[in-house]
Design an enzyme around this catalytic site. Structure first.
Site, PDB file in Angstrom:
ATOM      1  N   SER A 199      -7.252   1.341  -2.107  1.00 37.50           N
ATOM      2  CA  SER A 199      -5.985   0.662  -2.350  1.00 37.50           C
ATOM      3  C   SER A 199      -6.285  -0.732  -2.870  1.00 37.50           C
ATOM      4  O   SER A 199      -7.137  -1.435  -2.323  1.00 37.50           O
ATOM      5  CB  SER A 199      -5.194   0.564  -1.044  1.00 37.50           C
ATOM      6  OG  SER A 199      -4.171  -0.394  -1.185  1.00 37.50           O
ATOM      7  N   CYS A 219     -10.653  -1.714  14.661  1.00 39.87           N
ATOM      8  CA  CYS A 219     -10.848  -3.151  14.883  1.00 39.87           C
ATOM      9  C   CYS A 219     -10.960  -3.525  16.361  1.00 39.87           C
ATOM     10  O   CYS A 219     -11.613  -4.501  16.705  1.00 39.87           O
ATOM     11  CB  CYS A 219      -9.694  -3.925  14.281  1.00 39.87           C
ATOM     12  SG  CYS A 219      -9.234  -3.344  12.657  1.00 39.87           S
ATOM     13  N   GLU A 242       2.150   1.710  -3.411  1.00 37.12           N
ATOM     14  CA  GLU A 242       1.028   2.186  -4.229  1.00 37.12           C
ATOM     15  C   GLU A 242       0.804   3.689  -3.979  1.00 37.12           C
ATOM     16  O   GLU A 242       0.583   4.456  -4.928  1.00 37.12           O
ATOM     17  CB  GLU A 242      -0.221   1.395  -3.821  1.00 37.12           C
ATOM     18  CG  GLU A 242      -1.391   1.519  -4.767  1.00 37.12           C
ATOM     19  CD  GLU A 242      -2.581   0.687  -4.262  1.00 37.12           C
ATOM     20  OE1 GLU A 242      -2.578   0.241  -3.096  1.00 37.12           O
ATOM     21  OE2 GLU A 242      -3.522   0.498  -5.056  1.00 37.12           O
ATOM     22  N   GLU A 302     -13.117 -13.438  -5.335  1.00 34.17           N
ATOM     23  CA  GLU A 302     -11.809 -13.015  -5.855  1.00 34.17           C
ATOM     24  C   GLU A 302     -10.653 -13.406  -4.938  1.00 34.17           C
ATOM     25  O   GLU A 302      -9.503 -13.354  -5.329  1.00 34.17           O
ATOM     26  CB  GLU A 302     -11.796 -11.506  -6.152  1.00 34.17           C
ATOM     27  CG  GLU A 302     -12.120 -10.598  -4.989  1.00 34.17           C
ATOM     28  CD  GLU A 302     -13.612 -10.296  -4.848  1.00 34.17           C
ATOM     29  OE1 GLU A 302     -14.436 -11.115  -5.286  1.00 34.17           O
ATOM     30  OE2 GLU A 302     -13.945  -9.249  -4.277  1.00 34.17           O
ATOM     31  N   GLU A 308       0.831  -1.201   0.000  1.00 28.54           N
ATOM     32  CA  GLU A 308       0.000   0.000   0.000  1.00 28.54           C
ATOM     33  C   GLU A 308       0.875   1.265   0.000  1.00 28.54           C
ATOM     34  O   GLU A 308       0.558   2.246  -0.660  1.00 28.54           O
ATOM     35  CB  GLU A 308      -0.911  -0.024   1.230  1.00 28.54           C
ATOM     36  CG  GLU A 308      -2.051   0.956   1.160  1.00 28.54           C
ATOM     37  CD  GLU A 308      -3.104   0.664   2.241  1.00 28.54           C
ATOM     38  OE1 GLU A 308      -3.706  -0.413   2.208  1.00 28.54           O
ATOM     39  OE2 GLU A 308      -3.292   1.506   3.122  1.00 28.54           O
ATOM     40  N   CYS A 347      -8.240  -2.169   4.267  1.00 31.11           N
ATOM     41  CA  CYS A 347      -8.070  -3.313   5.182  1.00 31.11           C
ATOM     42  C   CYS A 347      -9.366  -3.720   5.842  1.00 31.11           C
ATOM     43  O   CYS A 347      -9.511  -4.837   6.294  1.00 31.11           O
ATOM     44  CB  CYS A 347      -7.086  -2.971   6.292  1.00 31.11           C
ATOM     45  SG  CYS A 347      -5.513  -2.434   5.674  1.00 31.11           S
ATOM     46  N   LYS A 407     -15.143  -9.922   8.239  1.00 32.74           N
ATOM     47  CA  LYS A 407     -14.043 -10.731   7.679  1.00 32.74           C
ATOM     48  C   LYS A 407     -14.558 -12.065   7.147  1.00 32.74           C
ATOM     49  O   LYS A 407     -13.969 -12.656   6.251  1.00 32.74           O
ATOM     50  CB  LYS A 407     -12.968 -10.976   8.737  1.00 32.74           C
ATOM     51  CG  LYS A 407     -12.070  -9.769   8.999  1.00 32.74           C
ATOM     52  CD  LYS A 407     -11.023  -9.561   7.909  1.00 32.74           C
ATOM     53  CE  LYS A 407     -10.277  -8.243   8.125  1.00 32.74           C
ATOM     54  NZ  LYS A 407      -9.505  -7.843   6.925  1.00 32.74           N
ATOM     55  N   GLU A 446     -15.469 -11.224   3.781  1.00 37.56           N
ATOM     56  CA  GLU A 446     -14.254 -11.028   2.980  1.00 37.56           C
ATOM     57  C   GLU A 446     -13.649 -12.384   2.602  1.00 37.56           C
ATOM     58  O   GLU A 446     -13.244 -12.601   1.456  1.00 37.56           O
ATOM     59  CB  GLU A 446     -13.235 -10.201   3.768  1.00 37.56           C
ATOM     60  CG  GLU A 446     -11.997  -9.841   2.962  1.00 37.56           C
ATOM     61  CD  GLU A 446     -10.983  -9.051   3.792  1.00 37.56           C
ATOM     62  OE1 GLU A 446     -10.945  -7.824   3.656  1.00 37.56           O
ATOM     63  OE2 GLU A 446     -10.226  -9.669   4.577  1.00 37.56           O
TER      64      GLU A 446
END
Lengths: 163, 575
Positions: free
Chosen positions: B317, B500, B280, B364, B277, B297, B356, B359
């Site tokens: 990102s 988190c 990037e 993907e 990141e 994230c 999560k 996720e």
């Protein structure tokens, strides 16, 4: 999970334009949801998902909140009215004479619940308060026809007349 | 200041306090149920009824403002009886399956019944049976347990998601989505803040413990586990330790005793995330394109962006979250290096997060052919596994993570709190661009619990405008500012308030404790103290990360890195 409107939504461009004008006139006004829903029901006759979405988007109010309002007030309807509107009187006199059982029978016969409309758009059922025909209890109406002093067993034959 | 009397005791409190606030100030406890500090204050449940001299009827203490000369009786016979009756009526149509309830021993309704001395069930009311919604990857809603306190609705509203509301009326009132859709089919971001707000067992995570247990019990499977930074800051609470006690060593020991073959640290992957990141960012900042770069994230935030602000998808990102970076590395680099067939690896993640789970299930994230992460468990689920295995957590020795992914920098640790990802990124980006060490590693401007934190940093002679937000309500604020033309270079977003550490998968803290303890601040302290104590505090200095690039990826954002460590996003519908 609750059932969604069984009938496909058939809103026209004109109706949509009318609704948009209503939303526009209430934009940024606090407590706008109820008057807009009221007018929307006037335009469409009921408040299906598609209409509620337009209102939620237009007024920037969460859809869940709009739906909460619609389901709170009995005057708002999620379902269109049928070609034949059945009204079963649940006033005190009719109720003690067994109109509750008649309502159950009609629901079973048509396969839809109170407030809903059959998928073919023919019948909708409402539970009404006293309609002032206590002498005929128990009473139910189909549009302007009144059926009084009936029993559960009469329901099937009466409904057949309209099928 | 206002003077009043509570139970004959003189009390002096600032104006604007409620009777509830004033009572707590002098150690008088008034029971509450629908009240939740900073979230829900509606006086709906009537559990906090008190007698106010001169007032008609009993008053709800949580919403009744204090005034000069007010006389309040919290423990009169009338107040006690009214509160107990209210509770008995709430219990009359509650599904009282406490023994098998997920919130057994951690239920505010249970505690109230005990505190108010309800020793039998006088009223057995009618119950409407509700279908349990367990169709989403993350959340389960069981309205049979719901007490209609509306705390979940308020938590969802606070996040400006508002996919749940009260529907219907009177006895048939229930908390539901529009048109009774499943949570799987509405624009819910699975942040799980509703779970943390629920006083009872009406909301909980979709548990994946059975699958994980099955994998552990299967000798053919090499079961690898990673733990996110925020987990170690809160897991101890499930075993009676004070809020904010870091339990890293005991957690590692417990995971080993549960039978995981390798216990790795997600923080190592966080260091990799920073390499990707950060690189990037430098690239976009140098070219001045697709700015602001926004962190990715937090899966709840990503889903929020996809549903509600799809026009910002290009700003996200493309670097995967630490969990998914780890997932990809474990089934590629680690499998090759340790000579284990990737199909025999079962990869588990312990996360403070319910999103999560979503996720992990995104199609993907399957660079290995199967899902890179096989199961993602919450901190609470881990605690349940530890209890079920009969492990005496408090007595465990401190153990170390396994290598090569058990070595993380302080930068990776602070990922678990709001501002942490930005701070970690700045430490690395600064040193790469300035080509000299950063004097003060503590980027204090991005720390703390303000909803929107902004700063302008001077890096290599250029102004870098950064912003850090937590809670999707604040994400909305900053995105609207960007849309209105304000320039930012780099924005960190975490979906949960506080980041988190306060995720939807963390131990549930009851309303009473929340009144006295700043849970977010205490848990954050645990992470910052680990960072301070680390010898390495910059991601690019992690020797294992350096080796990983040297041996496998070449350099950050290389072709191979893009294949395995980057992802893409999808615009999603709002309705």
């Amino acid at each position: 999970m609750e059932k969604k409107t069984a009938l496909p939504f058939n809103g026209t461009k004109e109706q949509e334009a009318q609704l948009m004008a209503v939303i526009e006139s209430h934009k940024n006004q606090e407590g706008a949801a109820i008057p807009v829903l009221h007018k929307a029901q006037g335009i469409y006759g009921y408040l299906p998902l598609e209409v509620q979405q337009m209102i939620a988007e237009g007024l920037n109010v969460p859809l869940a909140e709009i739906y909460g309002i619609v389901t709170f007030y009995t005057q708002f309807s999620l379902y269109p009215k049928g070609e034949y509107q059945i009204g079963v009187c649940l006033g005190t006199a009719c109720y003690v004479k067994g109109s509750g059982d008649i309502l159950e029978k009609i629901k079973a016969q048509l396969g839809v619940d109170v407030g809903e409309c059959t998928p073919d758009g023919k019948f909708s059922i409402d539970a009404t308060r006293c309609i002032g025909a206590c002498g005929l209890a128990p009473v139910f109406t189909v549009n302007d026809d009144v059926y009084g002093r009936i029993g559960v067993d009469d329901v099937e034959d009466i409904l057949k007349k309209y099928m | 200041m206002v003077n009043l009397k509570i139970n004959g005791q003189d009390v002096c409190v600032p104006e604007g306090y409620t009777i509830l606030d004033a009572a707590r100030e002098v150690g008088i406890n008034i029971p509450t149920l629908c009240y939740l500090k900073d979230i829900n204050k509606i006086g709906a449940c009537r559990m906090c009824l008190v007698e106010v001299k001169g007032a008609r009827g009993l008053q709800a203490a949580c919403v009744y403002p204090v005034s000069e000369g007010l006389e309040v009786f919290t423990n009169s016979e009338k107040a006690r009886n009214a509160r107990r009756l209210t509770l008995e009526l709430i219990l009359s149509n509650h599904e009282k399956k406490c023994l098998t309830c997920i919130r057994n021993h951690n239920c505010e309704l249970q505690s109230l019944a005990e505190d108010l001395g309800v020793d039998n069930i006088r009223f057995e009311g009618e119950n409407i049976p509700y279908e349990i919604d367990n169709l989403s990857t993350s959340l389960v809603r069981d309205n049979n347990k719901c007490v209609l306190c509306r705390r979940c609705i308020a938590a969802c509203d606070k996040q400006t998601i508002s996919v749940i509301s009260c529907v219907n009326r009177g006895f048939t009132t229930e908390v539901a989505t529009a048109f009774g859709e499943s949570m799987a089919d509405v624009a819910c971001i699975y942040c799980g803040q509703c779970i943390n707000a629920c006083p009872v067992g009406a909301l909980y995570e979709n548990s994946h413990i059975p699958q994980v247990q099955k994998a552990i019990d299967n000798p053919q499977k090499h079961v690898v586990v990673q733990t996110a930074p925020a987990v170690r800051a809160a897991l101890g609470e499930e075993f009676g330790l004070p809020i904010g006690t870091p339990v890293t060593g005991k957690m590692v020991a417990a995971l080993r005793r549960l039978g995981f073959d390798k216990v790795f640290d997600t923080d190592t992957a966080a260091d990799v995330t920073i390499m990707e990141e950060g690189t990037e960012f430098i690239e976009r900042f140098t070219k001045q394109e697709k700015l602001p770069l926004i962190t990715s994230c937090s899966p709840g935030w990503v889903k929020f962006c996809e549903h509600y602000y799809p026009e910002f998808i290009d700003n996200l990102s493309s670097a995967k979250s630490p969990m998914e970076i780890f997932g990809a590395i474990i089934k590629s680099y680690y499998a090759e290096k340790s000579g284990i067939n990737k199909d025999d690896i079962y990869s588990v993640a312990i996360m403070p997060c319910t999103s999560k789970k979503y996720e992990a299930a995104r199609p993907e994230h399957s660079t290995s052919g199967a899902q890179d992460i096989d199961a993602s468990l919450t901190t609470r689920e881990l605690a349940r596994m530890i209890k079920q295995a009969g492990i005496n957590f408090a007595e465990l020795p401190d153990e170390e993570f396994d290598q090569p992914f058990g070595m993380a920098t302080g930068a990776g640790v602070i990922f678990g709190t709001t501002g942490g990802v930005m701070e970690a990124a700045i430490r690395t980006v600064y040193e790469i661009l300035e080509k000299k060490p950063l004097d003060n590693l503590n980027v204090t401007a991005v720390r703390g619990l303000d909803g929107v934190k902004e700063a302008t940093l001077k890096i290599a002679g250029k102004d870098v405008k950064i912003a850090v937000v937590h809670g999707t309500n604040n994400a909305r604020t900053i995105l609207e500012k960007v849309k209105a033309g304000e320039h930012y270079d780099f924005i960190e977003v975490m979906a949960c308030p506080g980041g988190c550490i306060n995720g939807g998968g963390q131990p549930i803290v009851d309303a009473k404790t929340r009144e006295y303890v700043d849970v977010k601040a205490e848990r954050a302290k645990a992470l910052y103290s680990e960072d301070e104590a680390s010898t390495l505090r910059k991601s690019h200095e992690n020797p294992y990360v350096q080796a990983l690039y040297k041996e496998y990826f070449g350099e950050p954002c290389s072709h191979k890195a893009h294949e395995l460590l980057h992802t893409h996003y999808t615009a999603r519908k709002k309705y």
